[in-house]
Design an enzyme around this catalytic site. Sequence first.
Site, PDB file in Angstrom:
ATOM      1  N   TYR A 174      -2.650   0.336  -3.429  1.00  0.00           N
ATOM      2  CA  TYR A 174      -3.889   0.876  -2.880  1.00  0.00           C
ATOM      3  C   TYR A 174      -3.577   1.830  -1.728  1.00  0.00           C
ATOM      4  O   TYR A 174      -2.520   1.773  -1.107  1.00  0.00           O
ATOM      5  CB  TYR A 174      -4.820  -0.246  -2.415  1.00  0.00           C
ATOM      6  CG  TYR A 174      -4.218  -1.143  -1.369  1.00  0.00           C
ATOM      7  CD1 TYR A 174      -4.446  -0.908  -0.016  1.00  0.00           C
ATOM      8  CD2 TYR A 174      -3.406  -2.209  -1.732  1.00  0.00           C
ATOM      9  CE1 TYR A 174      -3.879  -1.723   0.951  1.00  0.00           C
ATOM     10  CE2 TYR A 174      -2.841  -3.025  -0.769  1.00  0.00           C
ATOM     11  CZ  TYR A 174      -3.073  -2.778   0.559  1.00  0.00           C
ATOM     12  OH  TYR A 174      -2.506  -3.576   1.510  1.00  0.00           O
ATOM     13  N   SER A 199       0.806  -1.217   0.000  1.00  0.00           N
ATOM     14  CA  SER A 199       0.000   0.000   0.000  1.00  0.00           C
ATOM     15  C   SER A 199       0.840   1.269   0.000  1.00  0.00           C
ATOM     16  O   SER A 199       2.069   1.233   0.017  1.00  0.00           O
ATOM     17  CB  SER A 199      -0.973   0.038   1.183  1.00  0.00           C
ATOM     18  OG  SER A 199      -0.271   0.238   2.395  1.00  0.00           O
TER      19      SER A 199
END
Length: 150
Positions: free
Chosen positions: A57, A24
């Site tokens: 993400y 992430s």
Amino acid sequence: MRKVMAAKLHGIHVTAADLDYHGSITLDPDHCEKAGLLPLEFVDIWNKNSGARISTYVIFGERYSRCCILNGAAARTCQVGDEIIICSSHYIEAERIADFQPKILTFDKGNHIVETLSYVVERDGTGRYHFDIVNEGGQSLPIPVKAHGR
């Protein structure tokens, strides 16, 4: 459906890289909310220093921290201080493009927001598209826009 640019953090600087975290990019929720990025939303990341391009993400970090932390494998693609572009995309019907106005935030070296811009697409009576970049005051800017904060 067409894939279009939905939100962009342009010229934000990497504040940390954590190889041992499980993936992430950690971002300041204040920045994300102003641009329209959601937690867990997939983003593309383009490193202006190295040319590296990755996708991952978003997770939210501490509010007002101005953090930009690459985690897991993404940590290998950026160094602290690197200037990057973070961009999300959405799928929309082509007919909706004139209703869609993505936000672009630009940053200084301390990850303070310098400008908030919008991309505006309009269609005239002949069906031709017109593209404009507009600042918060509604003023059209020349295209291409030079990044501020340098």
